[in-house]
Write a protein that holds these residues in place. Sequence first.
Motif: not given
Length: 112
Positions: A20, A18, A22-24
């Motif tokens: 996300s 997902p 990279w945000g993690d």
Amino acid sequence: MRCMMLIHHDEAALAKAPPSLWGDYAAFNEAIAKAGISFQPGNRLQPSSAASTVRVAGDKTAVLDGPYADTKEQLAGYFMIDVPDLDQAIAWAARCPSARHGSIEIRPLAPA
């Protein structure tokens, strides 16, 4: 204890991860910094299909396209940390977002 954290992923699975993820990673990097851990963010690597493996035997150099080992997971990236002991290195490796999608190999640096 200075360690290199080697990130291994199944490239096909990583392609489906997902956005996300990279945000993690941004949150993970921020958490390390806030904890006062000396670290050097690493980089993602291009796919293993872009790799070349070089071996020298005697005076002959052999170059193989792609990775040397045919494995389920490929080396996808790395980062460096400096922590007091292996237990803390393991704790940070477990917090790395890639630990949920592959594995993190902890390699202590050899003394200089």
